[in-house]
Design a protein around this motif. Sequence first.
Motif, PDB file in Angstrom:
ATOM      1  N   ASP A   5       0.855  -1.189   0.000  1.00 49.51           N
ATOM      2  CA  ASP A   5       0.000   0.000   0.000  1.00 49.51           C
ATOM      3  C   ASP A   5       0.893   1.241   0.000  1.00 49.51           C
ATOM      4  O   ASP A   5       1.759   1.386   0.860  1.00 49.51           O
ATOM      5  CB  ASP A   5      -0.890  -0.022   1.246  1.00 49.51           C
ATOM      6  CG  ASP A   5      -1.978   1.006   1.195  1.00 49.51           C
ATOM      7  OD1 ASP A   5      -1.664   2.205   1.040  1.00 49.51           O
ATOM      8  OD2 ASP A   5      -3.149   0.627   1.317  1.00 49.51           O
ATOM      9  N   PRO A   6       0.700   2.148  -0.955  1.00 46.38           N
ATOM     10  CA  PRO A   6       1.591   3.308  -1.065  1.00 46.38           C
ATOM     11  C   PRO A   6       1.508   4.280   0.112  1.00 46.38           C
ATOM     12  O   PRO A   6       2.426   5.062   0.334  1.00 46.38           O
ATOM     13  CB  PRO A   6       1.149   3.982  -2.368  1.00 46.38           C
ATOM     14  CG  PRO A   6      -0.255   3.543  -2.566  1.00 46.38           C
ATOM     15  CD  PRO A   6      -0.333   2.158  -1.990  1.00 46.38           C
ATOM     16  N   CYS A   7       0.433   4.233   0.873  1.00 49.73           N
ATOM     17  CA  CYS A   7       0.277   5.171   2.000  1.00 49.73           C
ATOM     18  C   CYS A   7       0.344   4.474   3.354  1.00 49.73           C
ATOM     19  O   CYS A   7       0.007   5.057   4.382  1.00 49.73           O
ATOM     20  CB  CYS A   7      -1.032   5.940   1.854  1.00 49.73           C
ATOM     21  SG  CYS A   7      -1.084   6.957   0.364  1.00 49.73           S
ATOM     22  N   CYS A  38      -0.668  12.059   0.622  1.00 48.48           N
ATOM     23  CA  CYS A  38      -0.376  10.765   0.013  1.00 48.48           C
ATOM     24  C   CYS A  38      -1.618  10.237  -0.693  1.00 48.48           C
ATOM     25  O   CYS A  38      -1.546   9.803  -1.844  1.00 48.48           O
ATOM     26  CB  CYS A  38       0.091   9.764   1.070  1.00 48.48           C
ATOM     27  SG  CYS A  38       0.570   8.172   0.352  1.00 48.48           S
ATOM     28  N   CYS A  39      -2.747  10.287  -0.039  1.00 47.65           N
ATOM     29  CA  CYS A  39      -3.994   9.780  -0.624  1.00 47.65           C
ATOM     30  C   CYS A  39      -4.362  10.550  -1.887  1.00 47.65           C
ATOM     31  O   CYS A  39      -4.874   9.965  -2.846  1.00 47.65           O
ATOM     32  CB  CYS A  39      -5.127   9.851   0.395  1.00 47.65           C
ATOM     33  SG  CYS A  39      -4.912   8.703   1.776  1.00 47.65           S
ATOM     34  N   ARG A  41      -2.379  11.697  -4.043  1.00 53.65           N
ATOM     35  CA  ARG A  41      -1.465  11.334  -5.135  1.00 53.65           C
ATOM     36  C   ARG A  41      -1.893  10.075  -5.880  1.00 53.65           C
ATOM     37  O   ARG A  41      -1.416   9.826  -6.983  1.00 53.65           O
ATOM     38  CB  ARG A  41      -0.054  11.097  -4.591  1.00 53.65           C
ATOM     39  CG  ARG A  41       0.705  12.356  -4.322  1.00 53.65           C
ATOM     40  CD  ARG A  41       2.176  12.053  -4.080  1.00 53.65           C
ATOM     41  NE  ARG A  41       2.378  11.286  -2.852  1.00 53.65           N
ATOM     42  CZ  ARG A  41       2.859  11.783  -1.724  1.00 53.65           C
ATOM     43  NH1 ARG A  41       3.185  13.055  -1.655  1.00 53.65           N
ATOM     44  NH2 ARG A  41       3.021  11.031  -0.671  1.00 53.65           N
ATOM     45  N   TYR A  42      -2.756   9.269  -5.288  1.00 56.67           N
ATOM     46  CA  TYR A  42      -3.119   7.984  -5.882  1.00 56.67           C
ATOM     47  C   TYR A  42      -4.593   7.938  -6.237  1.00 56.67           C
ATOM     48  O   TYR A  42      -5.421   8.536  -5.546  1.00 56.67           O
ATOM     49  CB  TYR A  42      -2.759   6.845  -4.921  1.00 56.67           C
ATOM     50  CG  TYR A  42      -1.278   6.771  -4.695  1.00 56.67           C
ATOM     51  CD1 TYR A  42      -0.456   6.139  -5.625  1.00 56.67           C
ATOM     52  CD2 TYR A  42      -0.696   7.368  -3.588  1.00 56.67           C
ATOM     53  CE1 TYR A  42       0.919   6.096  -5.441  1.00 56.67           C
ATOM     54  CE2 TYR A  42       0.683   7.336  -3.403  1.00 56.67           C
ATOM     55  CZ  TYR A  42       1.479   6.691  -4.335  1.00 56.67           C
ATOM     56  OH  TYR A  42       2.832   6.659  -4.163  1.00 56.67           O
ATOM     57  N   ARG A  46      -6.751   2.810  -4.768  1.00 48.15           N
ATOM     58  CA  ARG A  46      -5.374   2.300  -4.899  1.00 48.15           C
ATOM     59  C   ARG A  46      -4.785   1.967  -3.531  1.00 48.15           C
ATOM     60  O   ARG A  46      -4.031   1.032  -3.376  1.00 48.15           O
ATOM     61  CB  ARG A  46      -4.510   3.338  -5.624  1.00 48.15           C
ATOM     62  CG  ARG A  46      -3.024   3.067  -5.632  1.00 48.15           C
ATOM     63  CD  ARG A  46      -2.672   1.859  -6.483  1.00 48.15           C
ATOM     64  NE  ARG A  46      -1.239   1.673  -6.574  1.00 48.15           N
ATOM     65  CZ  ARG A  46      -0.507   0.991  -5.693  1.00 48.15           C
ATOM     66  NH1 ARG A  46      -1.063   0.428  -4.657  1.00 48.15           N
ATOM     67  NH2 ARG A  46       0.794   0.865  -5.852  1.00 48.15           N
ATOM     68  N   SER A  47      -5.140   2.743  -2.517  1.00 47.33           N
ATOM     69  CA  SER A  47      -4.608   2.542  -1.169  1.00 47.33           C
ATOM     70  C   SER A  47      -5.753   2.222  -0.217  1.00 47.33           C
ATOM     71  O   SER A  47      -6.633   3.045  -0.003  1.00 47.33           O
ATOM     72  CB  SER A  47      -3.882   3.809  -0.696  1.00 47.33           C
ATOM     73  OG  SER A  47      -3.622   3.719   0.686  1.00 47.33           O
ATOM     74  N   CYS A  50      -6.301   4.623   2.588  1.00 51.13           N
ATOM     75  CA  CYS A  50      -6.940   5.910   2.301  1.00 51.13           C
ATOM     76  C   CYS A  50      -8.468   5.852   2.330  1.00 51.13           C
ATOM     77  O   CYS A  50      -9.111   6.881   2.185  1.00 51.13           O
ATOM     78  CB  CYS A  50      -6.490   6.417   0.933  1.00 51.13           C
ATOM     79  SG  CYS A  50      -4.747   6.888   0.907  1.00 51.13           S
TER      80      CYS A  50
END
Length: 68
Positions: A5-7, A38-39, A41-42, A46-47, A50
């Motif tokens: 997860d990116p965040c 961060c949220c 940005r996607y 995606r996350s 988020c």
Amino acid sequence: MSQKDPCQKQACEIQKCLQVNNYLESKCESVLREMRRCCARYPKGRSICCSGFEKEEREREKLKVTSE
């Protein structure tokens, strides 16, 4: 294997901050702001981290529309 997860890092930072500050959100504004960035940005969905912030954003948009 699923992607990380990116965040997730920001979500963990929020948890740490809240624990250290007896769950007073006002003491963790900077880490909450980083999570929102961060949220943003996607793409939605995606996350998983988020999901609550995306719901918060939808509620804010609803209030904005009804107040205009």
